[in-house]
Scaffold this active site. Structure first.
Site, PDB file in Angstrom:
ATOM      1  N   ALA A  19       8.292   3.135   7.324  1.00 45.63           N
ATOM      2  CA  ALA A  19       8.399   3.788   6.016  1.00 45.63           C
ATOM      3  C   ALA A  19       9.601   3.173   5.308  1.00 45.63           C
ATOM      4  O   ALA A  19      10.599   3.833   5.040  1.00 45.63           O
ATOM      5  CB  ALA A  19       8.565   5.296   6.167  1.00 45.63           C
ATOM      6  N   ASN A  71      -0.108  -4.921  -4.786  1.00 44.77           N
ATOM      7  CA  ASN A  71       0.047  -3.901  -3.751  1.00 44.77           C
ATOM      8  C   ASN A  71      -0.266  -2.533  -4.331  1.00 44.77           C
ATOM      9  O   ASN A  71       0.621  -1.849  -4.848  1.00 44.77           O
ATOM     10  CB  ASN A  71       1.479  -3.963  -3.186  1.00 44.77           C
ATOM     11  CG  ASN A  71       1.692  -2.978  -2.052  1.00 44.77           C
ATOM     12  OD1 ASN A  71       0.801  -2.195  -1.719  1.00 44.77           O
ATOM     13  ND2 ASN A  71       2.871  -3.000  -1.466  1.00 44.77           N
ATOM     14  N   CYS A 101       0.486   0.753  -0.772  1.00 48.30           N
ATOM     15  CA  CYS A 101       1.624   1.136   0.071  1.00 48.30           C
ATOM     16  C   CYS A 101       1.642   2.646   0.257  1.00 48.30           C
ATOM     17  O   CYS A 101       1.685   3.384  -0.716  1.00 48.30           O
ATOM     18  CB  CYS A 101       2.944   0.683  -0.541  1.00 48.30           C
ATOM     19  SG  CYS A 101       4.351   1.204   0.462  1.00 48.30           S
ATOM     20  N   ASN A 117      -3.930  -2.758   4.229  1.00 52.16           N
ATOM     21  CA  ASN A 117      -2.551  -2.283   4.340  1.00 52.16           C
ATOM     22  C   ASN A 117      -2.510  -1.289   5.515  1.00 52.16           C
ATOM     23  O   ASN A 117      -3.503  -1.105   6.213  1.00 52.16           O
ATOM     24  CB  ASN A 117      -2.120  -1.633   3.013  1.00 52.16           C
ATOM     25  CG  ASN A 117      -0.608  -1.704   2.803  1.00 52.16           C
ATOM     26  OD1 ASN A 117       0.157  -1.514   3.745  1.00 52.16           O
ATOM     27  ND2 ASN A 117      -0.182  -1.962   1.586  1.00 52.16           N
ATOM     28  N   GLY A 146       1.148  -9.503  10.575  1.00 52.99           N
ATOM     29  CA  GLY A 146       2.198  -8.562  10.191  1.00 52.99           C
ATOM     30  C   GLY A 146       3.145  -8.208  11.303  1.00 52.99           C
ATOM     31  O   GLY A 146       4.013  -8.987  11.688  1.00 52.99           O
TER      32      GLY A 146
END
Lengths: 302, 244
Positions: free
Chosen positions: A69, A126, A129, A191, A264
């Protein structure tokens, strides 16, 4: 073996790209290997103004994965253009600029400012998120809103626009179709998945933000499924991302319908993972009877 | 900074919940005092950041770590002869300056101060060590600091060894005058040290992912509101630089 892939704005020498937020602006990984070896690099999200992001702890481990986060911490688009992009200019690799914001205007502002950069090859919008209260995922979970921001971004952009999708929706295909219809040049998916861990001693969430985005090998089947579903529904290319740790995983995404991949969380486990995958990919493709990356892509079309 | 398969030469319990792991690795030759390594524990996803306690040869480091969860528990079960993947050495460690120093450690923050003390002593400086623990059962590395030639003072919260109370209580009780300090330990201790001293450095602990400055998982704020990464800008910061 020919590992190259040609996508809108991205002339990739190989299909491997460190995912946004996992490689900063390349400075750290550049201490370990030559960034020119990468197909491309998706840089950390840029927002119009500097953002500190969320309070800490921002990281929690999970079974075969992790929650983060971070909250889009970055120095703001002006700083990035002035201080980070020139560093990346010295490398022969594609740059995918991840663009984030709280409002549609934020996305437009970042895109307009980056339009004149020679370093940025394409944008990664993006709208997915899970760690910011406004914008971000709010735009990415509704087909109409996603299409609207994509259309506005396309109008402002002088470079191709890829839209990064969230898996935290009931029907990812409807979002993919909507942004394709709105003019997106490609998709990046997925994501992170929204998740939480609770500390048994305190009885409270481990992350200061309570919830975070789940990544790592644990989410790979979700990502492969999402890519497969969308590849069957849209014509624009897909960059697959989610839990990739090895060359075999790259092949799995290509077979699902992706044309390239982003790696990632595994960069945190093994900072050399991207170059290891690139080195190993010819062996794996050959083992399964493919002659090039393009060969896998062609033969995976349905 | 690189990854390497290290060989476990020893992994033993040295105090309550606290283990000592001796590793054969060429990373030893590159390690500065106060730096850390990221340890890949089998069956767990992210690496564990562990400070380097001691460099005992060009190819040998000592880690002293506390079992605080499942990952460190699994680490404590690793056997001599097994290999373990290390990434390091990472971060900015303690400076080695041309003057005497007092090292102030608390609990599992004590280990990196041992290598630091040894480097000051190697340069001919006097090192005072003030080490705080919850109780005598959790006391670690006292003999090692004394063997280096440090004047060593112990504080325990329950009074079962040395001064009853905190490291600050031990400093006051023994009227220790050194004003240049290097400190590592729990946050309340670092706050107390930062209130009492202005000249010195503190080392922070944080949950990390990448360990090299890329992910922004471990940031702290500086006095001007800017951000610093514990892993790459630290873990050692000048006293007063970071908002604790």
């Amino acid at each position: 073996m020919d590992l190259s892939v040609k996508l809108p704005g991205l002339d990739l020498k190989n299909p491997v790209i460190p995912a946004s937020g996992c490689a900063g602006y390349g400075r750290e990984l550049a201490q370990l290997y030559d960034l020119s070896r990468l197909g491309g690099i998706a840089i950390k999200s840029a927002t119009p103004k500097e953002r500190f992001g969320n309070p800490t702890p921002r990281i929690a481990e999970t079974p075969m994965g992790m929650l983060n986060a971070i909250g889009l911490q970055n120095h703001g688009v002006d700083y990035i253009i002035e201080n980070e992009l020139p560093f990346l200019a010295q490398y022969d690799t594609c740059v995918l600029a991840n663009v984030a914001g709280a409002t549609e205007e934020d996305y437009i502002e970042v895109i307009e400012k980056m339009n004149d950069s020679d370093v940025v090859d394409a944008y990664e919008l993006n709208i997915s998120c899970p760690n910011v209260r406004h914008g971000g995922i709010g735009l990415g979970t509704d087909p109409e809103l996603a299409a609207h921001v994509t259309r506005m971004a396309k109008e402002a952009a002088k470079k191709p626009v890829y839209v990064k999708l969230t898996p935290n929706v009931t029907n990812i295909v409807s979002i993919a179709k909507a942004v394709e219809e709105a003019g997106a040049d490609g998709l990046v998916m997925i994501n992170t998945l929204l998740g939480m861990r609770i500390d048994l001693r305190t009885g409270k969430p481990v992350l200061a933000n309570n919830t975070g985005g789940l990544s790592g090998p644990a989410i790979r089947p979700v990502a492969v499924r999402a890519v497969w579903q969308c590849a069957n529904a849209v014509k624009i290319p897909i960059i697959g991302v989610g839990g990739i740790t090895k060359a075999e995983d790259v092949l799995e995404f290509l077979l699902a319908g992706a044309s390239a991949v982003e790696v990632g969380a595994q960069n945190f486990v093994d900072p050399y993972v991207c170059v290891k995958i690139i080195d190993d990919l010819p062996r794996v493709l050959k083992q399964y009877g493919y002659t090039s990356v393009q060969d896998v892509i062609e033969r995976s079309k349905r | 900074m690189r990854t390497e398969q290290a060989l476990i030469k020893e992994n033993t319990l040295i105090a309550k919940d606290t283990w000592k792991m001796v590793l054969e690795t060429t990373l030893a030759g590159e390690a500065e005092c106060g730096q850390f390594v990221q340890v890949q524990v089998p069956d767990f996803y992210l690496r564990r950041p562990v400070s380097i306690c001691r460099v005992i040869a060009e190819d040998r480091i000592v880690l002293v770590y506390k079992v605080v969860g499942e990952g460190t528990k699994r680490m404590s079960e690793m056997k001599t002869g097994e290999s373990v993947d290390l990434f390091g050495p990472l971060g900015h460690g303690f400076p080695v300056e041309e003057r005497n120093v007092m090292v102030i450690g608390g609990g599992v923050g004590v280990p990196p101060l041992l290598e630091t003390a040894s480097r000051y002593i190697a340069k001919g400086h006097q090192v005072t060590a003030v080490l705080g623990f919850n109780d005598a059962g959790g006391m670690i590395l006292k003999d090692e600091f004394e063997a280096l030639g440090c004047q060593t003072y112990i504080a325990t919260m329950d009074g079962s060894y040395g001064t009853k109370g905190t490291v600050i209580d031990a400093i006051n009780a023994n009227d220790l005058k050194e004003t240049f300090v290097l400190s590592c330990g729990p946050l309340p201790m670092l706050k107390a040290v930062s209130e009492k001293y202005t000249d010195g450095f503190v080392s922070l602990e944080a949950r990390m992912a990448c360990g090299m400055g890329a992910c922004m998982g471990c940031v702290v704020k500086d006095q001007e509101g800017g951000s610093l990464r514990v892993c790459a800008d630290g873990p050692v910061f000048a006293i007063g630089k970071v908002v604790l």
